[in-house]
Write a protein that holds these residues in place. Structure first.
Motif, PDB file in Angstrom:
ATOM      1  N   THR A 138      35.911  30.094  39.909  1.00 45.22           N
ATOM      2  CA  THR A 138      35.250  31.062  40.671  1.00 45.22           C
ATOM      3  C   THR A 138      36.276  31.445  41.662  1.00 45.22           C
ATOM      4  N   VAL A 177      33.420  34.994  37.577  1.00 46.42           N
ATOM      5  CA  VAL A 177      33.044  33.624  37.094  1.00 46.42           C
ATOM      6  C   VAL A 177      33.379  33.386  35.581  1.00 46.42           C
ATOM      7  N   ARG A 178      34.353  32.209  35.511  1.00 48.42           N
ATOM      8  CA  ARG A 178      34.713  32.000  34.092  1.00 48.42           C
ATOM      9  C   ARG A 178      34.084  30.405  33.910  1.00 48.42           C
ATOM     10  N   ILE A 183      24.630  33.958  38.811  1.00 48.22           N
ATOM     11  CA  ILE A 183      25.756  35.003  38.393  1.00 48.22           C
ATOM     12  C   ILE A 183      25.124  36.445  38.211  1.00 48.22           C
ATOM     13  N   LYS A 184      24.635  36.788  37.140  1.00 44.00           N
ATOM     14  CA  LYS A 184      24.212  38.119  36.574  1.00 44.00           C
ATOM     15  C   LYS A 184      23.554  38.715  38.064  1.00 44.00           C
ATOM     16  N   ILE A 218      33.410  25.447  35.946  1.00 44.78           N
ATOM     17  CA  ILE A 218      32.927  26.942  36.491  1.00 44.78           C
ATOM     18  C   ILE A 218      34.363  27.201  37.363  1.00 44.78           C
ATOM     19  N   TRP A 273      30.981  37.733  34.624  1.00 42.55           N
ATOM     20  CA  TRP A 273      31.057  36.342  34.072  1.00 42.55           C
ATOM     21  C   TRP A 273      31.701  36.190  32.445  1.00 42.55           C
TER      22      TRP A 273
END
Length: 171
Positions: free
Chosen positions: A8, A63-64, A94-95, A6, A101
């Motif tokens: 960020t 965020v990937r 996240i959302k 993850i 993302w």
């Protein structure tokens, strides 16, 4: 083995938030996939300010997520529901926090994975159930070391003819 990376920008997640997200991801695989918890690895990589770009522009709220499913492939028909499960699971982290993302899943074949030098037992087998109970790998009945068959040697020769010749001379 699910291996999540993850990415960020720095400071997006606190230590408490990282633990909560990693625990939720692990719970999902244990519950829905019946996997040993130790199969699940989650790594958070914070990217320094000025080093995270999307579309050529710096981002501070992106965020990937890169997921590598090692040893288990998601059946094509199940992929939409799996992706929806991940989106639902990630939403509060996240959302719902207003972050942008993206995620994708790679799938690595089981024969290209080892745990403590051991190939993973077959899915649903007694050996895998033992791994689940122990939450650790252990040798199991039916474990076979690979053999240098003519087919294996031909494959090795296709990669590196010199190495294949050396191996043949040693055996």
């Amino acid at each position: 083995m699910p291996f999540w990376t993850i990415y960020t920008p720095e400071g997006i997640f606190s230590e408490t938030q990282k633990k909560a997200l990693a625990s939720e991801v692990t719970d999902g695989y244990a519950q829905y996939g019946g996997m040993p918890r130790f199969y699940v690895v989650v790594i958070f990589k914070e990217v320094p300010s000025g080093s995270f770009y999307v579309g050529g522009e710096p981002v501070h709220n992106f965020v990937r997520i890169v997921i590598d499913h090692i040893a288990r492939a998601t059946p094509v028909d199940a992929r939409p529901i799996v992706m929806q499960l991940f989106e639902t699971q990630l939403a509060p982290h996240i959302k719902d926090r207003g972050l942008d993302w993206e995620l994708h899943i790679d799938e690595t074949p089981i024969d290209l994975w080892r745990v403590h030098g051991l190939p993973a037992p077959p899915f649903g087998s007694a050996a895998e159930k033992q791994w689940v109970r122990d939450n650790a790998p252990s040798p199991y009945e039916g474990l076979k070391e690979p053999e240098l068959t003519p087919e294996a040697m031909a494959g090795l020769a296709a990669i590196n003819p010199d190495l294949a010749a050396e191996s043949a001379q040693q055996n």
